[in-house]
Design an enzyme around this catalytic site. Structure first.
Site, PDB file in Angstrom:
ATOM      1  N   HIS A 132      -7.976  -2.692   4.896  1.00  0.00           N
ATOM      2  CA  HIS A 132      -7.817  -1.234   4.612  1.00  0.00           C
ATOM      3  C   HIS A 132      -8.875  -0.864   4.081  1.00  0.00           C
ATOM      4  O   HIS A 132      -9.752  -1.066   3.381  1.00  0.00           O
ATOM      5  CB  HIS A 132      -6.821  -1.370   3.400  1.00  0.00           C
ATOM      6  CG  HIS A 132      -5.888   0.021   3.129  1.00  0.00           C
ATOM      7  ND1 HIS A 132      -6.852   0.868   2.267  1.00  0.00           N
ATOM      8  CD2 HIS A 132      -4.867   0.234   3.380  1.00  0.00           C
ATOM      9  CE1 HIS A 132      -5.755   1.887   2.431  1.00  0.00           C
ATOM     10  NE2 HIS A 132      -4.468   1.509   2.808  1.00  0.00           N
ATOM     11  N   ASP A 209      -7.328  -8.216  -2.065  1.00  0.00           N
ATOM     12  CA  ASP A 209      -6.514  -7.311  -2.069  1.00  0.00           C
ATOM     13  C   ASP A 209      -4.990  -7.575  -1.877  1.00  0.00           C
ATOM     14  O   ASP A 209      -4.585  -7.937  -0.563  1.00  0.00           O
ATOM     15  CB  ASP A 209      -6.977  -6.281  -1.106  1.00  0.00           C
ATOM     16  CG  ASP A 209      -5.993  -4.960  -0.679  1.00  0.00           C
ATOM     17  OD1 ASP A 209      -4.935  -4.832  -1.305  1.00  0.00           O
ATOM     18  OD2 ASP A 209      -6.470  -4.379  -0.026  1.00  0.00           O
ATOM     19  N   GLN A 212      -0.274  -5.766  -0.257  1.00  0.00           N
ATOM     20  CA  GLN A 212       0.746  -6.065   0.773  1.00  0.00           C
ATOM     21  C   GLN A 212       1.452  -7.459   0.527  1.00  0.00           C
ATOM     22  O   GLN A 212       2.134  -7.943   1.432  1.00  0.00           O
ATOM     23  CB  GLN A 212       0.362  -5.847   2.321  1.00  0.00           C
ATOM     24  CG  GLN A 212      -0.114  -4.366   2.563  1.00  0.00           C
ATOM     25  CD  GLN A 212       1.127  -3.509   2.633  1.00  0.00           C
ATOM     26  OE1 GLN A 212       2.207  -3.943   2.807  1.00  0.00           O
ATOM     27  NE2 GLN A 212       0.769  -2.230   2.568  1.00  0.00           N
ATOM     28  N   LYS A 235       4.289  -0.224  -3.871  1.00  0.00           N
ATOM     29  CA  LYS A 235       4.698  -1.095  -2.832  1.00  0.00           C
ATOM     30  C   LYS A 235       5.780  -2.269  -3.541  1.00  0.00           C
ATOM     31  O   LYS A 235       6.054  -2.967  -2.586  1.00  0.00           O
ATOM     32  CB  LYS A 235       3.438  -1.593  -2.268  1.00  0.00           C
ATOM     33  CG  LYS A 235       2.557  -0.491  -1.754  1.00  0.00           C
ATOM     34  CD  LYS A 235       1.366  -1.145  -0.930  1.00  0.00           C
ATOM     35  CE  LYS A 235       0.338  -0.114  -0.563  1.00  0.00           C
ATOM     36  NZ  LYS A 235       0.815   0.767   0.696  1.00  0.00           N
ATOM     37  N   CYS A 373      -5.037   3.968   7.511  1.00  0.00           N
ATOM     38  CA  CYS A 373      -6.128   3.713   6.687  1.00  0.00           C
ATOM     39  C   CYS A 373      -6.729   2.128   7.152  1.00  0.00           C
ATOM     40  O   CYS A 373      -7.390   1.601   6.431  1.00  0.00           O
ATOM     41  CB  CYS A 373      -5.818   3.591   5.068  1.00  0.00           C
ATOM     42  SG  CYS A 373      -5.075   5.201   4.693  1.00  0.00           S
TER      43      CYS A 373
END
Length: 415
Positions: A132, A209, A212, A235, A373
């Site tokens: 991302h 990261d 997600q 999220k 993104c």
């Protein structure tokens, strides 16, 4: 990727779960809302909405400053939310949990406060082609300041990280690694435990990261052993405007403040200032107190359903959707790694993704279009843009059936 439920566990009742989300009763263009954009931002259960409302009506005051009872109640609720995040991630210490606005700000914090002081001209920051923008641009900013450079590790046509190439790119000038756990475009689940082991074997700090990942995969940061891990509350079925940085205490202790102002200081004078203890050293100014409290409610909600049960349901829906969309003429699925969750990104021959989304919206179906993104990743696949349907804990077969029926109409219209 999903852990299977125990045979003794109760069946996942998605219709009961949907009843917890008021917005799912909305009609769009006269049709029932089919929300397939959870990867961008998840909808909110009633308990999160009510927690926000109740906090503002009954408990709101500024925190860590007031001795009066209302401020003490607000402070207690805020601090308990931090401990919920600690337990959710299995962090060793609540002081390792830093609240930010989102995962993006958390990565910027690490780049500016941790990486900048370690970088010299010619040093390298290793990322992957599937990142991302939030795990690319902050590193580019500090690289531009220090003379360092970004090195991307390649992926296969299926969207899997090429592990051998990743390892080859870790050299004596590699000073930082940033890797996404689950790709927001491909759905690929990266082998982050192995990547952390490799990074530390070369003496390189690594950031994961998990924006997600945390809503699909149980996370144990002590077992993972990454130096940094970030995620966004919105999220995880919580409010927007709240994010989390988990960092090892030894790093936070050594890092300079990211921003200056109230609550991150110990003393202030015109001769100089001294800093508060961690994590407060990195939390300048009044935070989104209600949002942080509501994030705690979102964590309670997700844990009440069970991440294993959620993941199993989502894996079933993703497999069902993948089989169905592969029957739509002209559709090309982007991201076919065997270890995958959550998202179904695709292109359709001769049809612009924006036209796809516009036509689906007329049927009440919400999907994302654009580069998501992730412009370098789209370039890797020869695309300027794509369409993406993403699955959440409330997604049903009926949602997917409506989505695929609408896609068939789009394909027929542009044939």
């Amino acid at each position: 990727m999903a852990a299977l439920r125990s045979r003794d566990a109760p069946a996942y009742d998605v219709m009961r779960v949907r009843g917890d989300f008021p917005i799912l009763g909305t009609r769009m263009n006269g049709r029932p809302l089919v929300y397939l954009d959870t990867a961008a931002s998840a909808q909110k259960p009633r308990v999160v909405i009510e927690t926000l409302k109740r906090f503002y009506e009954e408990d709101y005051a500024n925190i860590h400053r007031g001795v009066y009872d209302l401020s003490q109640r607000a402070t207690s609720a805020h601090d308990e939310a931090r401990r919920k995040v600690q337990r959710f991630l299995n962090a060793a210490d609540w002081r390792e949990i830093v609240f930010t606005r989102n995962a993006t700000e958390a990565i910027n914090l690490v780049a500016a406060s941790f990486a900048r002081g370690r970088l010299e001209p010619g040093d390298e920051i290793l990322v992957t082609e599937m990142e991302h923008h939030a795990n690319i641009v902050p590193w580019q900013l500090v690289a531009a300041e220090t003379g360092a450079r970004i090195v991307p590790a390649p992926i296969t046509d299926a969207g899997e990280l090429i592990l051998e190439s990743f390892i080859e790119r870790i050299g004596p000038r590699t000073k930082m690694i940033g890797v996404v756990w689950v790709s927001n475009v491909l759905g690929t689940v990266n082998p982050v435990h192995e990547l952390v082991r490799i990074a530390h074997g070369r003496g390189v700090p690594i950031l994961i990261d998990a924006a997600q990942a945390v809503q699909h995969i149980p996370v144990d940061v002590q077992a993972l052993d990454a130096d940094f891990l970030v995620f966004s509350g919105h999220k995880l079925y919580g409010p927007s405007g709240v994010g989390v940085l988990h960092a090892k205490a030894k790093h936070l202790e050594a890092m300079p403040p990211y921003q200056g102002g109230g609550d991150m200081i110990e003393t202030v004078s015109f001769k100089g200032s001294t800093w508060n203890e961690i994590p407060f050293k990195f939390e300048a100014g009044t935070p989104d107190i209600a949002g942080i409290v509501a994030l705690g409610a979102a964590i309670d909600y997700v844990e009440g359903l069970g991440l294993d049960a959620i993941a199993a349901h989502e894996a079933e829906m993703l497999a069902y959707a993948t089989r169905a969309i592969n029957q739509v003429p002209g559709v090309r699925v982007i991201g076919t790694a065997p270890e995958k969750c959550s998202v179904l990104t695709f292109a359709m021959d001769g049809v612009h993704p924006q036209d796809i989304a516009t036509m689906l919206d007329l049927d009440g179906i919400a999907v994302r279009t654009g580069h998501h993104c992730a412009m370098p990743l789209h370039e890797r696949f020869g695309l300027a843009a794509s369409a993406r349907a993403s699955i959440g804990l409330y997604t049903t077969q009926e949602d997917i059936d409506a989505f695929v029926r609408s896609l068939h109409r789009v394909a027929e219209m542009f044939r």
